[in-house]
Structure formats: structure tokens, C-alpha cells
Write a protein that holds these residues in place. Structure first.
Motif, PDB file in Angstrom:
ATOM      1  N   TYR A   1      -6.579   0.165  -6.739  1.00 16.07           N
ATOM      2  CA  TYR A   1      -6.163  -0.556  -5.532  1.00 16.07           C
ATOM      3  C   TYR A   1      -4.758  -1.100  -5.712  1.00 16.07           C
ATOM      4  CZ  TYR A   1     -11.120  -0.323  -4.432  1.00 16.07           C
ATOM      5  OH  TYR A   1     -12.377   0.109  -4.178  1.00 16.07           O
TER       6      TYR A   1
ATOM      7  N   ASN B   1      -3.589   2.926  -3.767  1.00 12.41           N
ATOM      8  CA  ASN B   1      -4.453   4.040  -3.359  1.00 12.41           C
ATOM      9  C   ASN B   1      -5.613   3.515  -2.542  1.00 12.41           C
ATOM     10  OD1 ASN B   1      -3.502   6.627  -4.587  1.00 12.41           O
ATOM     11  ND2 ASN B   1      -3.381   5.229  -6.334  1.00 12.41           N
ATOM     12  N   GLU B   2      -6.201   4.392  -1.808  1.00 15.10           N
ATOM     13  CA  GLU B   2      -7.204   3.981  -0.838  1.00 15.10           C
ATOM     14  C   GLU B   2      -8.380   4.937  -0.956  1.00 15.10           C
ATOM     15  OE1 GLU B   2      -9.329   2.554   1.322  1.00 15.10           O
ATOM     16  OE2 GLU B   2      -7.576   1.606   2.263  1.00 15.10           O
TER      17      GLU B   2
ATOM     18  N   GLN C   1      -3.318  -5.994   0.812  1.00 16.65           N
ATOM     19  CA  GLN C   1      -4.589  -5.604   1.390  1.00 16.65           C
ATOM     20  C   GLN C   1      -4.481  -4.223   1.981  1.00 16.65           C
ATOM     21  OE1 GLN C   1      -5.631  -8.518   4.218  1.00 16.65           O
ATOM     22  NE2 GLN C   1      -5.540 -10.188   2.755  1.00 16.65           N
ATOM     23  N   PRO C   2      -5.035  -3.270   1.294  1.00 18.45           N
ATOM     24  CA  PRO C   2      -5.038  -1.941   1.918  1.00 18.45           C
ATOM     25  C   PRO C   2      -5.786  -2.064   3.230  1.00 18.45           C
ATOM     26  CG  PRO C   2      -5.899  -1.853  -0.314  1.00 18.45           C
ATOM     27  CD  PRO C   2      -5.759  -3.293   0.045  1.00 18.45           C
TER      28      PRO C   2
ATOM     29  N   GLY D   1      -8.339  -1.818   5.735  1.00 19.27           N
ATOM     30  CA  GLY D   1      -9.737  -1.462   5.669  1.00 19.27           C
ATOM     31  C   GLY D   1     -10.101  -0.561   6.841  1.00 19.27           C
TER      32      GLY D   1
ATOM     33  N   ALA E   1     -14.513  -1.449   3.304  1.00 20.68           N
ATOM     34  CA  ALA E   1     -14.393  -0.037   2.954  1.00 20.68           C
ATOM     35  C   ALA E   1     -15.713   0.662   3.220  1.00 20.68           C
ATOM     36  CB  ALA E   1     -13.986   0.082   1.503  1.00 20.68           C
TER      37      ALA E   1
ATOM     38  N   ALA F   1       0.820  -1.203   0.000  1.00 21.90           N
ATOM     39  CA  ALA F   1       0.000   0.000   0.000  1.00 21.90           C
ATOM     40  C   ALA F   1       0.855   1.254   0.000  1.00 21.90           C
ATOM     41  CB  ALA F   1      -0.928  -0.006   1.209  1.00 21.90           C
TER      42      ALA F   1
ATOM     43  N   PRO G   1     -10.632  -6.249   1.371  1.00 24.09           N
ATOM     44  CA  PRO G   1     -10.544  -4.819   1.619  1.00 24.09           C
ATOM     45  C   PRO G   1     -11.788  -4.084   1.157  1.00 24.09           C
ATOM     46  CG  PRO G   1      -9.125  -5.478  -0.198  1.00 24.09           C
ATOM     47  CD  PRO G   1      -9.620  -6.728   0.441  1.00 24.09           C
TER      48      PRO G   1
END
Lengths: 152, 711
Positions: B180, B184-185, B145-146, B148, B289, B58, B285
Motif C-alpha cells: 500500500y 499499489n492497489e 489513502q488509495p 477505495g 476494498a 497513490a 482504505p
């Protein structure tokens, strides 16, 4: 602090020890306090007067006259403590009385003659004349980190 | 993004999390090494590496991701039973974990990643898999996995959907999968939008398939945001600057916009019961969100359930420092108040005095609580040491096992931090000098594998940390020889075993006959001792020839407060640590004896204890002619040696705030620190063990130089 380029303005805090006049670069001076009783440290060199409470921190105080090798004297209420900061260390210097703040340029400072540098080791950084009186400019770095005689 | 860089904050919290994950990783590996590989432990190990990789992805920390990914692949092999984690494999895993923590540290500090070492480890890791893993390598496959973050926690504060008016934008935001992939998130973007003005954020979950059909790397979520703000379209576009080309974005300006009826925007939620089981298995993820529409009660009950861990708050250490300092001031202030109330001659039963008592109790409780905040188990420190043992034993080709005990013992954080260097040095010493070479061990009939033991325990208000080895013990003959050659002791000095052992603490002393990779760096045990002393601690050494050496460190639990006994000596007020005071007594004809002129002892219940005049030992006054009727404090240090100290008067017992003495220009012997009394004066805090040692050394046969050095 060592080689001051010519004609740089300098401000000095002057003070008396016995009948002699000394001065320090005002940039190292943090504050001036009245004399308070110090808590003596055991087995300390005689110029180490002890420690005082400076708003919650423990400030070591040394008698500047004794540190410079002048004979020890009784302290009076008129004595003051000049709090100086050298690098990260704060120290209190006990002097007889503070006289003045003088502004001059580095041209007015002359290096002490070799034989006259009292106490050796360059404690006196320079000399200057003020109204015909000689004022000694002290090198703080020579005063504050006292010889660590007890280590090794 | 305009605000004070939320990215940096999240990044910082990622690295804190990494520390925890690395700790879990080390723990897991240790368990595997000790008890074999049960599935749960392997899962823990795997998850730790996996989570680090995810976070690193990430933040675009490629070097870290690359290494973690291949490490993870091998661990996955263990998890799926295609690979057996034998002793050698676990050793390799440890090295990989060490390297991983290096990578994390370098990534955090922006340093240079040590590629070469990493590649060597990777080659070995791949070899474990029989190179199966290499072909499968595909950078694009790396799924991360960004983190969450549940946006609904932040949203309830927002005002309700305002009615349509000028300044209202409707934004449709459809992230592509690439968004993703590039780390970016959406949450960050949505949060940046809320900075522009009140937002109604609606997550469109229409496209989310049933989980069984869910492709892990696809993007299903879309958002409709109604933003009410006096901004231009450009300003809104700038929020999406970083994801340009990675999403579909439409912004409807106020003129074109109609109020979006909430009912049409609120999509039907996907069938939630299906969602829940897979959450537990592997949190996706996208699903965790932001969902601004309130989930159905059933879903809420499931999703809000916290993970099994205790609720923990991460706090900046500076804030705690400030709190500790404030509490310190409070204690001093309370002392001042008590002093002035007492001197005002109030009755002890007056309301003011009762109130004061209550106040004192509260202050004490607050102080204890604050100190507890800073207390941390020594575990992280011990884990660092296990790495030192691994590296050090490899360097000197010795087979060494580190045994730790009491790693849940809690100590003040500052103490732990400042212990790291001295402990590292002692561990190195134990491995390098303490343990014999393997062939010597075999010859002595010992197990081939040497053991270094590291223990921590609380004992009478202090923490005792011991480093012991089962090596050959100190070669006293050699030590004395070296000391004589170096001129540290007289040629014909007769020293006790203890005195010889203490020679090791002399500056520049080294027993290593040759300069090895580990020793000969100019750092000796004297540096260790200084470091320990600066923490208000003491170090002692015991050694049994043939069976090993133990270094024992005794430290205060905290560097901030101390229970003290306030006494007067030669006109000075001083403080003695209360935990060292056993009892107080007065001297009379019955219990005062002399062993030889000028050397007094006092008899306490049939036992003779050396008697010292504190005022004389501190150099404040000359010895008195008679000590009859003097007040005496019987003290004992951690090592158990006892002494009786003469003081003029005992004032009271109280908690004092420890103020460090700046030792940069003068270290006062016998003085541990200072404190500020109620009247603003400074009182010195004594280190009785140091005073006794100094007094005793006056009668010792050692050369003057050594006397200064012996603790």
C-alpha cells in the motif's frame, strides 16, 4: 512547398480559367463539386463569391479568375468548385472547368521569369509545358489567406 | 497489465477530482477570509488538501505529496487551534493553494514542478508553526489513502463458482503493508486477474482486528482467488509483477488443486456494527476494498449509503460535442421535413402535420436538454480570476479585493473556456490601470483597498459579465491626446465621451504611461474585443471620472443554437436573433419621417427610431425611392439602443443551428454566423447591433479609421 527537390514526382490537377490553363498540387485538393448558388457575404471583396453548404459546414468560395485579376465573367452550370485545404482552412475555388490530372517530376517545372509572375507576390509558383501548352502552377498559400485588408 | 491501461484512466479521474478539490479549497479559504474560521470550513479545507495528497501518493507524485503534506500540517494546526488563521495567514494559504494547483497541473501535464516558489511558500508556512512542524517531518509518516473502490459492484456479473476442473488455479494473495505504501492497489490486480478468466474472489478478513486496535498503516486483508482460465502460471505471475516482494503469493496449479469448498473459504465477517461508526469518521482504505462475500443486510444498508453529494456522471467532452452536433443535424433535418411536408399541400389537421408538431416539440426538448448538459456555472472561471487579482495586485503593490457576484450563473462550457483569456486581461487591466496607486486613493478620500468587482447574470437570453473597478475612471483628456499623437483621430476632432472611451479598443492603444510588469506585453483591449466578438458577444465600456470604470460583456448562452426570425432581404434569406426583435410594423404616411434628406426615422408610439434598409446596409442593393408599406423590424440590442430595419418579407420564426463562419480570411461586417436552411442553402445570421453601429458611424464625425473600429 517552396523548394521542391529535383526530380520529385508531383501530381497536378489542371483546370481552365478563361483561355488559360492553371494547375494546383493535387495534395491540397479535397474534392470537386458542381456549381451551386452561393450565399453572398455583405461588403465582401468581389472575388469572394460567398458561402456554400458543404455537408453541414460553411465553405467560403472565391472566384479564382477574379482573385488572379482576370476579368469577371458570367457563371455557367459547367463551372466547378475545387475544394482545397490549406493548413486547417477549407476553401472553394470557382474555376471554369477541370481538365486533367498530370504526373510529372519537379525537373519539368521551371520557375517563372521574374517579369512574368502575374499579380506579383509569387502566386504563380512554376510553369510547365504540356503538349506545347503552358500550364501555370499556382501557389495555394498565396491565394487562400487573402489580405486581411479590413483589420487595421 | 495488458488491457488499455486502466491506470491512465484512474489517473485522469484523479486529476478531475483534484480540480474539484482545489475548487473546494479555494471556496473554503474564501469563506475563512470572509467569515472567520469555523471548524467545519477548516475541515473542508484540510480534507481537500489531504485528499489531494492521498491521491498524489497513490500515483507516486512525490513533489505534490511533499508540498501538500507540509501545507496540510499547517492547516492541521489551525484545525487543532494551535494556530490562529489571521488575515496574513489566510493570504499565505491562498498562495499555497495557488501553488498547489500549479503542482497539480504540472504533475498532470508532466511538466517541471516549480520548486523554488514552493520552497519559499513552505518556509513561510513553517514559520507560521514556529518551526514546530519541521521536526515532525518524516516522509515515511505520510499516509495516503488509495481510493477505495467497491469491487462488489463489478462482481455480480461473474459466473458462479465453477466446479473443479482443469485450468482452475487457486491463488493466495497476502499484501504486505509496503504494497500500500508504494501506491499499489489490490483492486487493480484483482481486476487484471478477472481479465484472464472468471474468478471467484474471496476476501479473507480473519486478521482484521477490531477498529480500536487497528493500526492505520498495517495490512490486514488477504485474498483467495479461484481463477478458471487456460493460462500458465507465468501469466498469472505477470499480473503480480508490480508487487513482487511486496506480498506473499502462492499459486496452486490445476493438478494440485482441489475444488475449494465455498464454506471453508468464506470466513466469518468481523463484527460489522463496530466498523460502521469509524467509516464515517475516517474511511480506511483496506476496509472499503473488495469484499466479495455479500455483506450482512445491516452492513449493506450502511455502506451503500451514498455521500451527500448529488449523483454526477463525468463524461468526456468529445462525446457531448458529438451529441450536440447530432442534435444540430436533427434540427436541420426537422426543418427540411417541415418544409417538404408543408409544400406537399397537406391539410394542417392531417395526422402527418400533427405528428410533425409533436416532433418539433420533442426536438426542441432534446435540444434544450443537451444544451443543459454543457452548461456550467462560471464559478471555476471566477476562482481563476481571484488568483489573477492576488498575483497582479502583489506585482503592482496595490491592496485589491475581488468581489464576485452571480458565480452560479450557468453558461455553455465552450463559452467559459474561451472567456478565460479576455477576462484575465481585463482583470489585470483593472488592477494595473483602473485602480489608482494607494497614495492617490488616500488623497482622493477613498478607502485604501481598491475593489474589483466581477459579476455574471442572465439577461434576456444572454449572459452579461461585468468587470468593474472603483478606480479613477478613464482619463479622457489623456486618451484623446494619445490617440491624436498616434494619428488615430484628427487633430481637431471633437469626440463625445463615449467615443473617447471606445478609443481604448483601437489596436495598439495603451494608456499606461510606462511599461510595467503587467502591461506592455503587446496585448491590448482590441484583442479582448476580438475574442469577445468571436464568441458572438459585444463589449461596452462605461466610465465615471473619479469613481471607476465598468467593462460589460454580453454573450450568447450557447454557441450552438439560436431562436431566429427568418426574413428575406434583396433576394437573400437571412436570420435575425429573435431576442433582439421587439416588434414588427409596416410603414405608412403616418409614421415615416425624415430628419434630413436621406435620413429616415420611424415613429413608434411617440418615439423616433432610426430607420435603416437592411439591403442597403449590407450592400445588396441601392436605396429605394419610397419605403411606404415596407415591413420593419424594431430591434434593440443589449445596451438598449433601438433601430428599425427594413426587410422585404418575414418568413417565420424558428430555431437555427449556428454554424461559425471561418473568419481567417474575411470577416463580414454585420454578420454573426451562418446557418443551414431546410433546402440546404446557407442563410447568414445577422448581428443587428453591428449593422446599426456601422450605419450610424457613417454619419459620425470620426475619422474613417476610427469608424471601422467603433463597435
Amino acid at each position: 512547398m517552396n523548394d521542391i527537390p529535383p526530380s520529385t514526382p508531383v501530381e497536378l490537377l489542371t483546370f481552365r480559367l478563361s483561355d488559360q490553363e492553371y494547375s494546383l498540387d493535387i495534395m491540397c485538393v479535397r474534392e470537386i463539386r458542381g456549381w451551386t448558388r452561393t450565399t453572398p457575404l455583405p461588403h465582401a471583396p468581389s472575388y469572394m463569391k460567398g458561402v456554400i453548404n458543404l455537408r453541414g459546414t460553411v465553405l467560403p468560395v472565391m472566384d479564382l479568375a477574379e482573385r488572379l485579376g482576370l476579368p469577371p465573367r458570367e457563371h455557367t452550370d459547367r463551372n466547378v468548385i475545387i475544394v482545397v485545404k490549406f493548413e486547417e482552412t477549407m476553401t472553394g475555388l470557382l474555376v471554369d472547368a477541370v481538365s486533367d490530372i498530370i504526373a510529372l517530376t519537379s525537373n519539368d517545372l521551371q520557375p517563372p521569369p521574374d517579369s512574368a509572375s502575374t499579380g506579383g507576390g509569387g502566386i504563380i509558383k512554376a510553369l510547365t509545358l504540356l503538349d506545347d501548352r503552358m500550364i501555370r502552377v499556382l501557389e495555394l498559400s498565396e491565394i487562400v489567406p487573402a489580405p486581411q485588408s479590413d483589420a487595421a | 497489465m495488458s488491457q488499455p491501461d486502466p491506470m491512465a484512466e484512474i489517473r485522469a479521474s484523479f486529476f478531475i477530482e483534484c480540480e474539484e478539490l482545489l475548487e473546494a479549497l479555494q471556496d473554503g479559504l474564501q469563506t475563512m477570509a470572509d467569515n472567520g474560521d469555523d471548524l467545519e470550513t477548516i475541515n473542508v479545507v484540510f480534507r481537500a488538501v489531504h485528499s489531494i495528497k492521498g491521491g498524489a501518493g497513490a500515483f507516486g507524485l512525490e513533489g505534490l505529496v511533499r508540498f501538500a503534506h507540509r501545507y496540510e500540517t499547517v492547516l492541521d494546526g489551525v484545525r487543532s487551534n494551535t494556530l490562529v488563521a489571521d488575515g496574513d495567514a489566510i493570504k499565505l494559504f491562498f498562495r499555497a493553494a495557488d501553488h498547489l494547483s500549479d503542482l497539480v497541473r504540472e504533475s498532470r501535464d508532466g511538466g517541471v514542478l516549480p520548486e523554488a516558489e514552493g520552497n519559499a511558500i513552505l518556509t513561510e508556512l513553517d514559520a507560521l508553526l514556529g518551526n514546530k512542524g519541521v521536526e515532525e517531518e518524516d516522509e515515511a509518516e505520510i499516509d495516503f489513502q488509495p481510493m477505495g473502490l467497491a469491487l462488489d459492484l463489478c462482481l455480480p456479473d461473474l459466473p458462479p463458482l465453477p466446479s473443479a476442473r482443469a485450468g482452475q488455479f487457486t491463488i493466495h494473495f497476502v499484501p504486505h503493508a509496503e504494497l500500500y505504501e508504494t501506491g499499489n492497489e489490490p483492486f487493480m490486480i484483482l481486476r487484471a486477474l478477472t481479465d484472464l478468466g472468471p474468478c471467484e474472489i474471496i476476501c479473507v478478513t480473519d486478521k482484521v482486528p477490531r477498529l480500536t486496535e487497528c493500526a492505520p498503516e498495517a495490512a490486514y486483508l488477504e485474498w483467495t482467488i479461484v481463477l478458471t482460465a487456460d493460462v500458465t502460471e507465468d501469466e498469472i505471475a505477470s499480473v503480480f509483477e508490480f508487487v513482487e516482494g511486496l506480498c506473499d503469493l502462492t499459486v496452486e496449479s490445476p493438478q494440485a488443486t482441489q475444488a475449494v469448498p465455498a464454506s471453508t473459504a468464506l470466513p466469518d465477517l468481523p463484527p460489522l456494527p463496530d466498523l460502521v461508526p469509524s467509516f464515517a469518521a475516517k474511511p480506511e482504505p483496506a476496509e472499503s476494498a473488495p469484499v466479495s462475500a455479500p455483506p450482512s443486510p445491516a452492513a449493506k444498508a450502511k455502506t451503500i449509503q451514498p455521500p451527500a453529494a448529488k449523483a454526477v456522471v463525468r463524461v468526456d467532452l468529445d462525446r457531448i460535442e458529438r451529441l450536440v452536433n447530432l442534435v444540430g443535424e436533427l434540427v436541420i433535418n426537422q426543418a427540411m421535413l417541415s418544409q417538404s411536408l408543408e409544400s406537399s399541400g397537406l391539410s394542417p389537421h392531417s395526422d402527418a402535420m400533427n405528428g410533425l408538431e409533436e416532433f418539433q416539440r420533442l426536438t426542441r426538448d432534446i435540444q434544450d436538454s443537451v444544451m443543459m448538459i454543457r452548461a456550467q456555472p462560471v464559478k471555476s472561471l471566477f476562482q481563476r480570476m481571484s488568483r489573477i487579482v492576488r498575483e497582479c495586485s502583489a506585482a503592482v503593490h496595490k491592496d485589491v479585493r475581488l468581489v464576485t457576484e452571480g458565480d452560479t450563473t450557468e453558461v455553455d462550457k465552450t463559452v467559459i473556456e474561451r472567456l478565460s483569456d479576455p477576462l484575465t486581461h481585463m482583470i489585470r487591466n483593472a488592477v494595473d490601470h483602473g485602480l489608482e496607486a494607494t497614495q492617490d486613493r488616500i488623497a482622493a478620500g477613498k478607502p485604501e483597498q481598491g475593489t474589483v468587482k466581477l459579476t455574471a447574470a442572465h439577461r434576456s437570453g444572454r449572459v452579461i459579465i461585468e468587470v468593474s473597478d472603483d478606480g479613477g475612471g478613464i482619463n479622457r483628456h489623456k486618451v484623446q491626446q494619445i490617440a491624436t499623437i498616434k494619428g488615430l483621430i484628427a487633430q481637431d476632432a471633437v469626440l463625445s465621451d463615449m467615443e473617447i472611451d471606445n478609443l481604448l479598443f483601437l489596436p495598439g492603444f495603451s494608456t499606461a504611461s510606462e511599461v510595467s510588469d503587467l502591461s506592455g506585453r503587446g496585448v491590448g483591449m482590441d484583442v479582448v474585443r476580438n475574442a469577445i466578438q468571436s464568441l458572438g458577444g459585444r463589449i461596452t465600456i462605461t466610465s465615471t471620472p473619479g469613481s471607476g470604470t465598468t467593462f460589460s460583456i454580453s454573450l450568447p448562452l450557447t454557441l450552438a443554437v439560436l431562436d431566429g426570425m427568418v426574413v428575406h432581404v434583396a433576394g437573400e434569406t437571412m436570420v435575425l436573433p429573435l431576442n433582439l426583435v421587439i416588434e414588427t410594423l409596416t410603414i405608412d404616411h403616418d409614421n415615416l419621417e425624415q430628419t434630413r434628406p436621406g435620413l429616415n426615422v420611424v415613429r413608434v408610439r411617440g418615439e423616433f427610431v432610426s430607420l435603416f434598409d437592411l439591403g442597403v446596409e449590407l450592400g445588396y442593393r441601392k436605396a429605394q425611392d419610397s419605403y411606404l408599406d415596407s415591413v420593419v423590424l424594431l430591434i434593440a440590442d443589449e445596451a438598449g439602443s433601438r433601430a428599425a430595419l427594413i426587410v422585404d418579407q418575414i418568413q417565420d420564426q424558428r430555431q437555427v443551428v449556428i454554424k461559425g463562419l471561418d473568419e481567417s480570411f474575411y470577416r463580414a461586417p454585420g454578420i454573426a454566423a451562418a446557418t443551414i436552411l431546410g433546402d440546404g442553402q446557407i442563410a447568414l445570421i445577422l448581428d443587428p447591433a453591428d449593422i446599426i453601429a456601422q450605419a450610424q458611424s457613417n454619419t459620425s464625425a470620426l475619422s474613417p479609421k476610427l469608424m471601422e473600429m467603433t463597435p
